[in-house]
Design a protein around this motif. Structure first.
Motif, PDB file in Angstrom:
ATOM      1  N   SER A  27       0.800  -1.224   0.000  1.00  0.00           N
ATOM      2  CA  SER A  27       0.000   0.000   0.000  1.00  0.00           C
ATOM      3  C   SER A  27       0.832   1.273   0.000  1.00  0.00           C
ATOM      4  O   SER A  27       0.360   2.317  -0.463  1.00  0.00           O
TER       5      SER A  27
ATOM      6  N   VAL B  99      -0.101   4.755  -2.278  1.00  0.00           N
ATOM      7  CA  VAL B  99      -0.600   5.844  -1.432  1.00  0.00           C
ATOM      8  C   VAL B  99       0.328   7.044  -1.518  1.00  0.00           C
ATOM      9  O   VAL B  99      -0.115   8.194  -1.626  1.00  0.00           O
TER      10      VAL B  99
ATOM     11  N   SER C  51      -0.831  10.597  -3.280  1.00  0.00           N
ATOM     12  CA  SER C  51      -0.928  11.766  -2.405  1.00  0.00           C
ATOM     13  C   SER C  51      -0.492  13.049  -3.102  1.00  0.00           C
ATOM     14  O   SER C  51      -0.826  14.151  -2.642  1.00  0.00           O
TER      15      SER C  51
ATOM     16  N   TYR D 296       1.697  12.772   4.173  1.00  0.00           N
ATOM     17  CA  TYR D 296       0.680  11.756   3.914  1.00  0.00           C
ATOM     18  C   TYR D 296       1.257  10.349   4.055  1.00  0.00           C
ATOM     19  O   TYR D 296       0.565   9.427   4.527  1.00  0.00           O
TER      20      TYR D 296
ATOM     21  N   LYS E 218       1.548   9.695   7.726  1.00  0.00           N
ATOM     22  CA  LYS E 218       0.203   9.492   8.257  1.00  0.00           C
ATOM     23  C   LYS E 218      -0.287   8.078   7.957  1.00  0.00           C
ATOM     24  O   LYS E 218      -0.864   7.403   8.830  1.00  0.00           O
ATOM     25  N   HIS E 219      -0.049   7.611   6.734  1.00  0.00           N
ATOM     26  CA  HIS E 219      -0.445   6.251   6.365  1.00  0.00           C
ATOM     27  C   HIS E 219       0.348   5.231   7.168  1.00  0.00           C
ATOM     28  O   HIS E 219      -0.203   4.202   7.598  1.00  0.00           O
TER      29      HIS E 219
ATOM     30  N   HIS F  92      -1.221   4.973  10.530  1.00  0.00           N
ATOM     31  CA  HIS F  92      -2.462   4.197  10.459  1.00  0.00           C
ATOM     32  C   HIS F  92      -2.171   2.700  10.400  1.00  0.00           C
ATOM     33  O   HIS F  92      -2.829   1.904  11.092  1.00  0.00           O
TER      34      HIS F  92
ATOM     35  N   SER G 296      -6.348   8.136  -3.826  1.00  0.00           N
ATOM     36  CA  SER G 296      -5.644   7.389  -2.782  1.00  0.00           C
ATOM     37  C   SER G 296      -6.570   6.500  -1.966  1.00  0.00           C
ATOM     38  O   SER G 296      -6.099   5.781  -1.087  1.00  0.00           O
ATOM     39  N   SER G 297      -7.867   6.514  -2.253  1.00  0.00           N
ATOM     40  CA  SER G 297      -8.796   5.696  -1.470  1.00  0.00           C
ATOM     41  C   SER G 297      -9.701   4.870  -2.373  1.00  0.00           C
ATOM     42  O   SER G 297      -9.388   3.711  -2.681  1.00  0.00           O
TER      43      SER G 297
ATOM     44  N   SER H  35      -5.965   1.060   0.579  1.00  0.00           N
ATOM     45  CA  SER H  35      -6.416   2.447   0.503  1.00  0.00           C
ATOM     46  C   SER H  35      -6.020   3.210   1.757  1.00  0.00           C
ATOM     47  O   SER H  35      -5.920   2.644   2.847  1.00  0.00           O
ATOM     48  N   SER H  36      -5.797   4.511   1.600  1.00  0.00           N
ATOM     49  CA  SER H  36      -5.514   5.354   2.757  1.00  0.00           C
ATOM     50  C   SER H  36      -6.794   5.565   3.553  1.00  0.00           C
ATOM     51  O   SER H  36      -7.891   5.421   3.028  1.00  0.00           O
TER      52      SER H  36
END
Length: 438
Positions: A25, A29, A33, A48, A51-52, A55, A274-275, A354-355
């Motif tokens: 991913s 991603v 971004s 980003y 951040k991913h 997560h 990105s999603s 996906s983000s």
């Protein structure tokens, strides 16, 4: 690191494929971004990516924590959590967050943390566990429609009614997965058919009321459903049609081998690159081979779910794997189907790729519960193997003792040895005494 890996119990195949999907991913991603950074003008690509990473890190922390909990505990937790998620859905329905000026009534903002959270994803997990609990309890008992309706279907319809106005695709996915689970759990087909007819009738009635009296139910997205279905079945242009066209261009541009990592062009035009439409970016950058590889990983993960469900020794364990594992694969197939225009736009993400925080975290919780089931079966198998090994060792000791006694008797009979009294040492070495605790 070695100690951490040794602490990962359960099916190693599921662990491996989940980790592989999570690793895959990062590149798409990070690439997608750039749309948010250079086109929309928000944040930075490194931001980003970090951040991913956070997560994913939290998601695997959830897997690790959840898989340590014995899975039969979730049987009782589902009964406690179901009213809680119902209240959360009511709160979400009336206090849904507005993101970038758009109606996002499917989300709420967590206080003091500042992150948004999709409550329907948590409700999905709790509801599937609740249904699995009921089916396991009634596995060897006769099921009546009246009894099952109030204990099983009323909670299901309440949760779906709270999700439906703001998120039709998720409500439809949950209902179809519940129907699949009760079918696997051998719920009477005549009752299931009646429930499906009732569900379709209730949705039609709801749509009719909302279309006739638009202000009766706030935060309803019926117009969005209607326009998406109309655009999918006709050639009427619209925002979703724009996204689909850009996704198809990305897939066609990718060819067999792709344009290369980070070289996607359509990511600059796809609003949800990105999603929701990350699969199109994967195919554009890594080609048909990359897209098939991702599809193959999900199918292999589906196969592992089938194998572990077959191995589970309790009905509740089998139903948990089916109820929580199969929707992950079906959601992935729906996301890919939307990207190639086999299905209308639904807003379903590509699980683990996906983000997005809540989608990753809820998927990881489901994976953790599944691994908890396989962990218990692994422990049972290990205990059985140790028991068989002890029995074999004991039998070998008994055989050796009998053989020694026979050899001694033969030697005494042949006059090669003097008869010996049975000593205390002989008694203490007798394996049967060890078994009897003497």
């Amino acid at each position: 690191m070695k100690e951490l890996i040794n602490n990962l119990k359960g099916d190693k195949g599921i662990w491996s494929f989940v980790m592989l999907l999570a690793l895959i991913s990062f590149m798409p991603v990070f690439s997608a971004s750039t749309n948010l950074v250079y086109v929309v003008g928000k944040g930075s690509t490194i931001g980003y990516l970090v951040k991913h990473l956070v997560h994913i890190f939290i998601g695997f922390g959830l897997i690790y924590f959840v898989h340590k909990v014995p899975y039969h505990y979730y049987r009782g937790l589902s009964q406690i959590a179901l009213p809680v998620v119902a209240l959360l859905l009511v709160y979400t329905f009336f206090q849904g967050t507005v993101i970038d000026g758009a109606n996002a009534s499917r989300w709420i903002k967590v206080p003091f943390i500042g992150v948004t959270f999709q409550t329907s994803a948590l409700a999905f997990i709790v509801l599937m566990i609740y249904v699995a609990r009921y089916l396991a309890k009634m596995h060897d008992k006769p099921i009546t429609f009246k009894g099952s309706f109030f204990e099983l279907w009323v909670p299901v319809f309440v949760i779906l009614a709270l999700i439906l106005p703001a998120n039709f695709s998720t409500a439809a996915l949950i209902f179809s997965m519940v129907c699949m689970l009760v079918f696997v759990g051998r719920y009477p087909l005549k009752y299931l058919g009646l429930i499906i007819v009732m569900g379709i009738t209730m949705v039609a009635l709801f749509v009719t009321v909302v279309m006739t009296f638009p202000k009766v139910i706030p935060n309803s997205r019926v117009d969005t459903w209607k326009s998406r279905i109309e655009r999918f079945t006709t050639d009427a242009p619209g925002e979703d049609d724009y996204q689909i066209e850009k996704a198809k261009i990305a897939i066609a541009t990718g060819g067999i081998y792709g344009q290369g990592p980070g070289k996607s062009i359509q990511k600059n035009f796809l609003p949800q690159s990105s999603s929701d439409f990350i699969f199109a970016i994967i195919v554009e950058e890594y080609g048909l081979l990359g897209g098939l590889a991702v599809l193959f990983l999900y199918l292999i993960l589906f196969f592992r779910f089938l194998v572990t469900a077959h191995k589970a020794q309790t009905m509740f364990g089998k139903l948990l794997i089916v109820g929580l594992g199969f929707p992950i694969i079906f959601q992935a197939l729906i996301n890919m189907g939307v990207a190639v225009e086999l299905l209308p736009v639904t807003g379903q993400t590509l699980p683990l790729i996906s983000s997005g925080g809540s989608s990753i975290w809820m998927t990881c919780i489901s994976i953790g519960i599944i691994i908890s089931v396989t962990r218990k079966e692994e422990e049972i198998a290990q205990e059985q193997a140790e028991k068989e090994e002890r029995e074999q060792t004991l039998q070998r000791m008994i055989d050796e003792h009998i053989l020694r006694e026979k050899q001694r008797e033969e030697a005494e009979a042949a006059g090669l040895a003097e008869p010996a009294a049975y000593s205390i040492e002989d008694a203490s070495s007798n394996p049967m005494n060890a078994v009897l605790g003497k």
